[in-house]
Design a protein around this motif. Structure first.
Motif, PDB file in Angstrom:
ATOM      1  N   PHE A   1      -6.134   1.235   6.667  1.00  0.00           N
ATOM      2  CA  PHE A   1      -5.099   1.578   7.627  1.00  0.00           C
ATOM      3  C   PHE A   1      -5.643   3.171   8.173  1.00  0.00           C
TER       4      PHE A   1
ATOM      5  N   GLU B   1      -4.656   4.693  10.462  1.00  0.00           N
ATOM      6  CA  GLU B   1      -3.535   5.777  10.822  1.00  0.00           C
ATOM      7  C   GLU B   1      -3.111   6.606   9.705  1.00  0.00           C
ATOM      8  N   TYR B   2      -3.516   5.995   8.368  1.00  0.00           N
ATOM      9  CA  TYR B   2      -3.191   6.950   7.141  1.00  0.00           C
ATOM     10  C   TYR B   2      -4.507   7.641   6.619  1.00  0.00           C
TER      11      TYR B   2
ATOM     12  N   GLN C   1      -6.906   0.854  -4.178  1.00  0.00           N
ATOM     13  CA  GLN C   1      -5.471   0.923  -3.453  1.00  0.00           C
ATOM     14  C   GLN C   1      -4.938   1.887  -4.748  1.00  0.00           C
ATOM     15  N   LYS C   2      -5.012   1.969  -5.908  1.00  0.00           N
ATOM     16  CA  LYS C   2      -4.305   2.938  -6.730  1.00  0.00           C
ATOM     17  C   LYS C   2      -4.589   4.442  -6.489  1.00  0.00           C
ATOM     18  N   ILE C   3      -5.892   4.462  -6.417  1.00  0.00           N
ATOM     19  CA  ILE C   3      -6.601   6.095  -6.303  1.00  0.00           C
ATOM     20  C   ILE C   3      -5.906   6.522  -4.671  1.00  0.00           C
ATOM     21  N   CYS C   4      -5.860   5.953  -3.633  1.00  0.00           N
ATOM     22  CA  CYS C   4      -5.604   6.307  -2.303  1.00  0.00           C
ATOM     23  C   CYS C   4      -4.530   7.230  -2.217  1.00  0.00           C
ATOM     24  N   PRO C   5      -4.591   8.533  -2.058  1.00  0.00           N
ATOM     25  CA  PRO C   5      -3.226   9.431  -2.052  1.00  0.00           C
ATOM     26  C   PRO C   5      -2.483   9.080  -0.663  1.00  0.00           C
ATOM     27  N   ASP C   6      -3.337   8.430   0.075  1.00  0.00           N
ATOM     28  CA  ASP C   6      -2.568   8.412   1.578  1.00  0.00           C
ATOM     29  C   ASP C   6      -1.847   6.906   1.816  1.00  0.00           C
ATOM     30  N   GLY C   7      -2.142   5.938   0.759  1.00  0.00           N
ATOM     31  CA  GLY C   7      -1.578   4.686   1.153  1.00  0.00           C
ATOM     32  C   GLY C   7      -2.347   4.001   2.019  1.00  0.00           C
ATOM     33  N   ALA C   8      -3.569   4.121   2.413  1.00  0.00           N
ATOM     34  CA  ALA C   8      -4.242   3.589   3.160  1.00  0.00           C
ATOM     35  C   ALA C   8      -5.157   2.353   3.088  1.00  0.00           C
ATOM     36  N   ILE C   9      -5.009   1.879   1.669  1.00  0.00           N
ATOM     37  CA  ILE C   9      -5.928   0.744   1.370  1.00  0.00           C
ATOM     38  C   ILE C   9      -4.699  -0.162   0.792  1.00  0.00           C
ATOM     39  N   LYS C  10      -4.869  -1.589   1.003  1.00  0.00           N
ATOM     40  CA  LYS C  10      -4.117  -2.456   0.565  1.00  0.00           C
ATOM     41  C   LYS C  10      -4.997  -3.853   0.048  1.00  0.00           C
TER      42      LYS C  10
ATOM     43  N   LEU D   1      -1.233  11.804  -4.469  1.00  0.00           N
ATOM     44  CA  LEU D   1      -1.165  10.645  -5.411  1.00  0.00           C
ATOM     45  C   LEU D   1      -0.107  10.679  -6.429  1.00  0.00           C
TER      46      LEU D   1
ATOM     47  N   HIS E   1       1.350  11.662   5.813  1.00  0.00           N
ATOM     48  CA  HIS E   1       1.771  13.071   5.198  1.00  0.00           C
ATOM     49  C   HIS E   1       1.012  14.195   5.350  1.00  0.00           C
TER      50      HIS E   1
ATOM     51  N   PHE F   1      -3.492   5.999 -12.325  1.00  0.00           N
ATOM     52  CA  PHE F   1      -2.440   5.302 -11.887  1.00  0.00           C
ATOM     53  C   PHE F   1      -1.485   4.801 -12.831  1.00  0.00           C
TER      54      PHE F   1
ATOM     55  N   ASN G   1       1.022  -1.287  -0.132  1.00  0.00           N
ATOM     56  CA  ASN G   1       0.086   0.117   0.089  1.00  0.00           C
ATOM     57  C   ASN G   1       0.729   1.164   0.010  1.00  0.00           C
ATOM     58  N   LEU G   2       2.157   1.095   0.283  1.00  0.00           N
ATOM     59  CA  LEU G   2       2.973   2.427   0.503  1.00  0.00           C
ATOM     60  C   LEU G   2       4.264   1.872  -0.428  1.00  0.00           C
TER      61      LEU G   2
END
Lengths: 246, 280
Positions: free
Chosen positions: B218, B220-221, B265-274, A25, A15, A181, A3-4
């Motif tokens: 997530f 936290e994100y 997951q791709k569209i999430c700017p915060d990396g909060a989905i996997k 993004l 962030h 993406f 995810n990151l």
């Protein structure tokens, strides 16, 4: 896919970008591009003033923060000092097309082997949504409450098209939108590859939503990106001759 | 010397919360109300470069005599509205300070940091009250109500008038704001369930999985931007009741609809989905 991106610094998360920010993004996609090309230890990231500076501690790569479009010449300097480095200049439309436009133009003219990624969100976001060179005709901003007029602010700038006219045959120039993406990842990777292969200047403009300053919700922001795409057509505007031969 | 007058020896108030929680709105309302009542008032907003997010502080002083300097390093009343505010406000606390905090949102381990430092406190489960009975948007007004009780010298009516003026462009919130204000006032008056604790970590379900896929979120994100929800081609995502670190709603998934395409997951700017497919 995680995810990151691996090249993001976990300890500085979450962030500082707003909810729904297209720039975050684009930075996530840049992170994946760095991961996939395996250049995390060679990359040098130069960020500009404006919202882009919020990414000053985002990447686990060497980072320099500069002002007003000076990310470009600073990264040129980095590249001269260390030709092994992969120099990435990241800026917004205010820095790149307004106050720092000369740096971008001259770097392109000199065919400096750096990669410039520029966020086009059609306003000055950090200072509260004023008219930028990229603001669409008719778009309402805090400094154009009746909508942008050509008589007052001139026409919107088409950066990649402008650079295309002065770029060398080795340059890579493209425009994409951060909500797509796969295409954005592809273009950023190609831009970085252009530098890795030592061909020449590479430039990617990323259309990006700014829900807070546009005063739009997520759906309306994505719709507005589609409006922007009518004015700023997407695609690869210049592909290096060497690459197209390969 | 009249006792009542000297009792109000001026108040230094520090309000802290996440940007977007309405910290500056309630500070501005109080400043305007105090000004209307011929008090000497200063109000200094203090926040980072971010347009949203980050800790937002409001330094407010209300006094019967002229104020020398608008900032201060010791506060009489401190309002803490989020977890990240706790560490920021810590250095402003003295033995005389009153801490007003959100016991339904600030976690217990954060409150533990302040154990022994805080002598006087008022806990209000503002987020919980707002979410259950009103709207999450008016949680800050509950604190405004409580503050008006603590600032006995200012009339609650005047604060309410200032509040209605502040939100003039949103008449639909007027009724709800009034209710939230009364709730806060009542809480401060009756001091219900006062115990120096925070919210117990509620287990937020992070992983949703079936035999073919696993979807992870997530809190936290996540910033609750809703890009994942509107981008889902299967409409498998909706906002649930659980909250992210900013106190806004988290998306939840309907695994029966999900096809594990990976768009969220791709569209999430915060990396909060996997999302991952299981190969079996």
């Amino acid at each position: 896919m995680n995810n990151l991106p691996k090249s993001w610094k976990k300890e500085t998360l979450p962030h500082k970008f707003c909810p729904g920010c297209g720039q975050a993004l684009a930075l996530k996609i840049l992170g994946y591009a760095i991961d996939e090309l395996g250049i995390q230890d060679k990359a040098v990231y130069g960020t500009d003033i404006g919202c882009s500076l919020l990414s000053w501690n985002m990447f686990d790569v060497d980072t320099i923060q500069t002002h007003h479009g000076r990310a470009t010449p600073t990264m040129v300097g980095v590249k001269h000092a260390n030709p092994e480095a992969i120099a990435i200049a990241f800026m917004g439309d205010g820095g790149g097309y307004a106050i720092g436009a000369q740096h971008l133009i001259n770097a392109c003219l000199r065919d400096d082997k750096i990669t410039v990624i520029l966020i086009n969100n059609a306003n000055y976001a950090m200072t509260g949504g004023q008219t930028a060179p990229t603001t669409l005709i008719g778009e309402i901003t805090t400094t154009a409450p009746a909508g942008r007029k050509i008589e007052d602010f001139g026409r919107p700038i088409h950066g990649p098209e402008m650079l295309q006219t002065i770029a060398s045959d080795n340059a890579y120039i493209a425009r994409c939108a951060s909500d797509d993406f796969d295409t954005t990842l592809k273009y950023i990777k190609k831009a970085l590859q252009n530098q890795i292969d030592g061909r020449g200047f590479s430039f990617v403009e990323v259309l990006s939503m700014c829900p807070v300053n546009w005063k739009k919700n997520a759906q309306e922001s994505l719709d507005f990106i589609k409006e922007m795409e009518k004015v700023y057509p997407l695609g690869e505007i210049k592909v290096s001759k060497e690459e197209s031969v390969e | 010397m009249s006792e009542t007058k000297s009792a109000f020896g001026g108040k230094k108030i520090l309000i802290a919360g996440e940007g977007g929680q309405g910290v500056q709105s309630i500070a501005e309302i109080l400043a305007r109300a105090a000004n209307e009542q011929d008090k000497f008032t200063t109000y200094i907003p203090n926040f980072g470069v971010e347009q949203r997010g980050g800790v937002s502080l409001a330094f407010l002083q209300i006094d019967n005599k002229p104020i020398g300097y608008p900032k201060f390093d010791q506060a009489d009343i401190i309002v803490a509205m989020c977890n990240r505010a706790v560490e920021v406000v810590k250095k402003y606390i003295t033995d005389e300070s009153l801490l007003i905090y959100d016991s339904s949102f600030i976690s217990d381990d954060k409150i533990k940091i302040l154990q022994g430092i805080v002598k006087k406190y008022l806990c209000i489960p503002a987020k919980q009250i707002a979410q259950k009975e009103l709207s999450i948007k008016v949680a800050n007004i509950i604190f405004l109500g409580a503050l008006s009780q603590e600032l006995g010298d200012l009339s609650a009516e005047q604060i309410k008038t200032a509040m209605n003026n502040q939100f003039k462009s949103h008449p639909e919130f007027q009724g709800m704001n009034k209710k939230a204000f009364e709730k806060g006032l009542q809480y401060a008056k009756e001091r219900l369930n006062q115990e120096f604790t925070g919210s117990k970590p509620k287990d937020i379900q992070k992983l949703f999985e079936d035999e073919s896929k696993a979807w992870e979120r997530f809190p936290e994100y996540c910033k609750g931007c809703s890009l994942c929800i509107i981008s889902c081609p299967q409409k498998a995502l909706t906002f649930g009741q659980d909250l992210n670190f900013l106190g806004t709603n988290l998306p939840q998934i309907d695994l029966n609809k999900c096809i594990a395409c990976g768009q969220c997951q791709k569209i999430c700017p915060d990396g909060a989905i996997k999302i991952s497919k299981k190969s079996s």
